[in-house]
Design a protein around this motif. Structure first.
Motif, PDB file in Angstrom:
ATOM      1  N   GLN A   1       0.822  -1.197   0.000  1.00 40.34           N
ATOM      2  CA  GLN A   1       0.000   0.000   0.000  1.00 40.34           C
ATOM      3  C   GLN A   1       0.863   1.256   0.000  1.00 40.34           C
ATOM      4  OE1 GLN A   1      -2.451  -1.352   3.555  1.00 40.34           O
ATOM      5  NE2 GLN A   1      -4.028  -0.336   2.340  1.00 40.34           N
ATOM      6  N   VAL A   2       1.899   1.223   0.820  1.00 39.67           N
ATOM      7  CA  VAL A   2       2.807   2.378   0.894  1.00 39.67           C
ATOM      8  C   VAL A   2       3.499   2.573  -0.444  1.00 39.67           C
ATOM      9  CG1 VAL A   2       4.771   3.390   2.098  1.00 39.67           C
ATOM     10  CG2 VAL A   2       3.148   1.939   3.353  1.00 39.67           C
TER      11      VAL A   2
ATOM     12  N   GLN B   1       4.447   5.562  -5.378  1.00 41.68           N
ATOM     13  CA  GLN B   1       4.609   5.515  -6.830  1.00 41.68           C
ATOM     14  C   GLN B   1       3.624   6.456  -7.519  1.00 41.68           C
ATOM     15  OE1 GLN B   1       4.712   1.606  -8.609  1.00 41.68           O
ATOM     16  NE2 GLN B   1       4.157   2.375 -10.625  1.00 41.68           N
ATOM     17  N   ALA B   2       2.397   6.466  -7.060  1.00 42.44           N
ATOM     18  CA  ALA B   2       1.395   7.348  -7.671  1.00 42.44           C
ATOM     19  C   ALA B   2       1.822   8.808  -7.553  1.00 42.44           C
ATOM     20  CB  ALA B   2       0.041   7.134  -7.004  1.00 42.44           C
TER      21      ALA B   2
ATOM     22  N   ARG C   1       3.006  11.394 -10.706  1.00 44.55           N
ATOM     23  CA  ARG C   1       2.385  12.704 -10.954  1.00 44.55           C
ATOM     24  C   ARG C   1       3.454  13.789 -11.044  1.00 44.55           C
ATOM     25  NH1 ARG C   1      -1.419  10.748  -7.134  1.00 44.55           N
ATOM     26  NH2 ARG C   1      -0.463  11.988  -5.465  1.00 44.55           N
ATOM     27  N   GLN C   2       4.409  13.735 -10.130  1.00 45.57           N
ATOM     28  CA  GLN C   2       5.495  14.710 -10.160  1.00 45.57           C
ATOM     29  C   GLN C   2       6.315  14.561 -11.444  1.00 45.57           C
ATOM     30  OE1 GLN C   2       3.931  16.337  -7.472  1.00 45.57           O
ATOM     31  NE2 GLN C   2       6.034  17.124  -7.445  1.00 45.57           N
ATOM     32  N   ALA C   3       6.571  13.316 -11.833  1.00 48.24           N
ATOM     33  CA  ALA C   3       7.367  13.069 -13.028  1.00 48.24           C
ATOM     34  C   ALA C   3       6.698  13.659 -14.263  1.00 48.24           C
ATOM     35  CB  ALA C   3       7.595  11.567 -13.206  1.00 48.24           C
ATOM     36  N   ARG C   4       5.410  13.430 -14.413  1.00 47.63           N
ATOM     37  CA  ARG C   4       4.709  13.943 -15.600  1.00 47.63           C
ATOM     38  C   ARG C   4       4.806  15.466 -15.675  1.00 47.63           C
ATOM     39  NH1 ARG C   4       1.537  12.148 -19.385  1.00 47.63           N
ATOM     40  NH2 ARG C   4       1.453  10.072 -18.470  1.00 47.63           N
ATOM     41  N   THR C   5       4.612  16.128 -14.547  1.00 46.39           N
ATOM     42  CA  THR C   5       4.670  17.592 -14.533  1.00 46.39           C
ATOM     43  C   THR C   5       6.078  18.102 -14.841  1.00 46.39           C
ATOM     44  OG1 THR C   5       2.850  17.738 -12.929  1.00 46.39           O
ATOM     45  CG2 THR C   5       4.323  19.643 -13.110  1.00 46.39           C
ATOM     46  N   LEU C   6       7.080  17.554 -14.148  1.00 42.72           N
ATOM     47  CA  LEU C   6       8.443  18.038 -14.315  1.00 42.72           C
ATOM     48  C   LEU C   6       9.026  17.674 -15.683  1.00 42.72           C
ATOM     49  CD1 LEU C   6       9.835  17.293 -10.736  1.00 42.72           C
ATOM     50  CD2 LEU C   6       9.207  19.507 -11.698  1.00 42.72           C
TER      51      LEU C   6
ATOM     52  N   GLY D   1       7.199  12.946 -32.996  1.00 45.43           N
ATOM     53  CA  GLY D   1       7.244  13.815 -31.827  1.00 45.43           C
ATOM     54  C   GLY D   1       6.798  13.165 -30.541  1.00 45.43           C
ATOM     55  N   ALA D   2       6.445  11.874 -30.579  1.00 47.32           N
ATOM     56  CA  ALA D   2       6.029  11.164 -29.362  1.00 47.32           C
ATOM     57  C   ALA D   2       7.266  10.810 -28.543  1.00 47.32           C
ATOM     58  CB  ALA D   2       5.245   9.906 -29.716  1.00 47.32           C
ATOM     59  N   ILE D   3       7.249  11.169 -27.271  1.00 51.84           N
ATOM     60  CA  ILE D   3       8.366  10.939 -26.367  1.00 51.84           C
ATOM     61  C   ILE D   3       7.930   9.994 -25.253  1.00 51.84           C
ATOM     62  CG2 ILE D   3      10.039  11.999 -24.804  1.00 51.84           C
ATOM     63  CD1 ILE D   3      10.419  12.878 -27.662  1.00 51.84           C
ATOM     64  N   ARG D   4       8.758   9.007 -24.975  1.00 55.94           N
ATOM     65  CA  ARG D   4       8.535   8.083 -23.858  1.00 55.94           C
ATOM     66  C   ARG D   4       9.689   8.239 -22.876  1.00 55.94           C
ATOM     67  NH1 ARG D   4       4.974   3.818 -25.012  1.00 55.94           N
ATOM     68  NH2 ARG D   4       6.144   2.374 -23.706  1.00 55.94           N
ATOM     69  N   LEU D   5       9.367   8.459 -21.591  1.00 52.66           N
ATOM     70  CA  LEU D   5      10.379   8.625 -20.563  1.00 52.66           C
ATOM     71  C   LEU D   5      10.061   7.714 -19.388  1.00 52.66           C
ATOM     72  CD1 LEU D   5      10.708  12.522 -20.575  1.00 52.66           C
ATOM     73  CD2 LEU D   5      12.329  10.882 -21.536  1.00 52.66           C
ATOM     74  N   ASN D   6      11.088   7.095 -18.842  1.00 52.42           N
ATOM     75  CA  ASN D   6      10.925   6.229 -17.677  1.00 52.42           C
ATOM     76  C   ASN D   6      10.653   7.102 -16.461  1.00 52.42           C
ATOM     77  OD1 ASN D   6      11.477   4.444 -15.429  1.00 52.42           O
ATOM     78  ND2 ASN D   6      12.527   3.103 -16.872  1.00 52.42           N
ATOM     79  N   TRP D   7       9.523   6.877 -15.797  1.00 53.88           N
ATOM     80  CA  TRP D   7       9.139   7.747 -14.686  1.00 53.88           C
ATOM     81  C   TRP D   7      10.141   7.687 -13.536  1.00 53.88           C
ATOM     82  CZ3 TRP D   7       8.408   5.877  -9.816  1.00 53.88           C
ATOM     83  CH2 TRP D   7       8.140   4.505  -9.660  1.00 53.88           C
ATOM     84  N   ARG D   8      10.942   6.612 -13.464  1.00 54.43           N
ATOM     85  CA  ARG D   8      11.908   6.497 -12.368  1.00 54.43           C
ATOM     86  C   ARG D   8      13.076   7.469 -12.500  1.00 54.43           C
ATOM     87  NH1 ARG D   8      11.957  -0.090 -11.376  1.00 54.43           N
ATOM     88  NH2 ARG D   8       9.694  -0.300 -11.164  1.00 54.43           N
ATOM     89  N   LEU D   9      13.142   8.174 -13.609  1.00 54.35           N
ATOM     90  CA  LEU D   9      14.111   9.267 -13.706  1.00 54.35           C
ATOM     91  C   LEU D   9      13.878  10.310 -12.617  1.00 54.35           C
ATOM     92  CD1 LEU D   9      14.192   9.805 -17.576  1.00 54.35           C
ATOM     93  CD2 LEU D   9      16.171   9.224 -16.157  1.00 54.35           C
ATOM     94  N   ILE D  10      12.690  10.343 -12.053  1.00 55.44           N
ATOM     95  CA  ILE D  10      12.369  11.317 -11.014  1.00 55.44           C
ATOM     96  C   ILE D  10      13.251  11.137  -9.782  1.00 55.44           C
ATOM     97  CG2 ILE D  10      10.602   9.987  -9.771  1.00 55.44           C
ATOM     98  CD1 ILE D  10      10.369  13.698 -10.794  1.00 55.44           C
ATOM     99  N   HIS D  11      13.902   9.990  -9.654  1.00 55.54           N
ATOM    100  CA  HIS D  11      14.830   9.783  -8.533  1.00 55.54           C
ATOM    101  C   HIS D  11      16.106  10.613  -8.685  1.00 55.54           C
ATOM    102  CE1 HIS D  11      12.490   6.644  -6.709  1.00 55.54           C
ATOM    103  NE2 HIS D  11      12.581   5.827  -7.743  1.00 55.54           N
ATOM    104  N   PHE D  12      16.422  11.027  -9.916  1.00 58.20           N
ATOM    105  CA  PHE D  12      17.704  11.659 -10.183  1.00 58.20           C
ATOM    106  C   PHE D  12      17.630  13.178 -10.122  1.00 58.20           C
ATOM    107  CE2 PHE D  12      17.826   7.548 -12.294  1.00 58.20           C
ATOM    108  CZ  PHE D  12      19.047   7.040 -11.856  1.00 58.20           C
TER     109      PHE D  12
END
Length: 324
Positions: free
Chosen positions: A210-211, A216-217, A221-226, A261-272
């Motif tokens: 659950q945690v 992750q959720a 959300r932060q990843a998509r915005t940033l 123009g479609a871009i795919r990014l791994n959301w785990r980049l948010i750790h860096f």
């Protein structure tokens, strides 16, 4: 050029591109072997014995170098369907036929994956493995070391645990009195700690899954915005236009770009750290101008991220935390 053509940035591969500016006339390494010619006489490895047998066997053995220790630890992909000997190290790998024009190698957490065009024979694949043997063993060793580090630093989903967020520690605070979405508190406002906090409306005895899902959720959300902000900034600098952002959790890809123009990014980049995220974004957007990894492509990346080599090295050496 086909509209679905895309280029990717791998988690574990660093041989696709030069780590420093390339001088005229230099030859850069490539994670894929050069295209094999479509000729009646297949490309054969010099001095390879039993090549005909290798071409028909489902499990092939290729001897590259007999100087290494026979006691070397083997590398086994969990879905391996072929195996070989590289410097007396057994490498069992996943072999796949694919719609592509070259033989491609990728090394990830599971091990080695080899993809080849339909028309390429197994003997051709064996010969290509001989050519790339040193690269393969080096990447397998690096991947194994990274996996060990990640296992030792696996994230814990409990009250008070730390999760990296934009290169800084983020402390998880489970607070059943907190309502609504998870809330981020900067370190300056977080009581009794020097780290920023993420308050989550869960009991301190909540199940770790659950945690993990709640964290992750919030991170996604932060990843998509940033990521979108970074895409807008670097697209303007490069004079290109991105059309769509998709977050992925691919095991061996940090990002990819298509000519539409479609871009795919791994959301785990948010750790860096943000500069590392910016490098990956600039890398993918640069493919909208140069759809290859030529020196001209790297000149394009360098024009907006002058220290891209340092960011690329940091990304390759870290690899991010392990999610269980």
């Amino acid at each position: 050029m086909h509209p679905l053509l895309r280029y990717t940035l791998d988690l574990f591969e660093d041989a696709l591109t030069p780590p420093a500016p390339v001088q005229a006339g230099e030859r850069t390494p490539d994670a894929k072997v050069p295209r094999l010619p479509r000729i009646s006489k297949p490309f054969r490895a010099p001095a390879q014995e039993n090549s005909a047998q290798a071409a028909t066997s489902n499990v092939a053995t290729v001897g590259l170098d007999r100087t290494a220790s026979a006691a070397s630890k083997p590398y086994h992909h969990p879905k391996a369907n072929r195996k070989m000997q590289l410097k007396q190290v057994e490498v069992a790998y996943l072999y796949q036929k694919a719609r592509r024009r070259t033989i491609g190698f990728s090394v990830g957490a599971d091990g080695l994956v080899v993809r080849a065009p339909q028309w390429v024979s197994l003997a051709d694949v064996d010969a290509a493995l001989q050519v790339k043997g040193d690269w393969i063993l080096r990447k397998l060793a690096v991947s194994q070391e990274r996996e060990l580090r990640q296992q030792q630093g696996a994230l814990q989903w409990t009250h008070g645990s730390l999760v990296p967020y934009l290169g800084e520690p983020l402390q998880l605070v489970l607070d059943p009195t907190h309502s609504g979405a998870a809330q981020w508190l900067p370190a300056a406002d977080a009581p009794s700690t020097s780290a920023a906090q993420l308050r989550i409306g869960l009991s301190q005895t909540a199940d770790p899954s659950q945690v993990r899902d709640a964290v992750q959720a919030w991170l996604m959300r932060q990843a998509r915005t940033l990521f979108a902000q970074s895409l807008d900034r670097y697209a303007a600098q490069l004079g290109v236009q991105w059309t769509k952002l998709t977050l992925t959790s691919a095991g061996t890809r940090w990002g990819s770009a298509r000519v539409d123009g479609a871009i795919r990014l791994n959301w785990r980049l948010i750790h860096f750290r943000q500069p590392i995220i910016d490098y990956v974004v600039a890398h993918e957007l640069s493919h909208l101008r140069v759809m290859d990894h030529s020196p001209r492509f790297w000149d394009t990346v360098r024009s907006v991220v002058p220290d891209y080599a340092a960011m690329r090295k940091a990304l390759r050496e870290d690899g991010g935390p392990r999610w269980d």
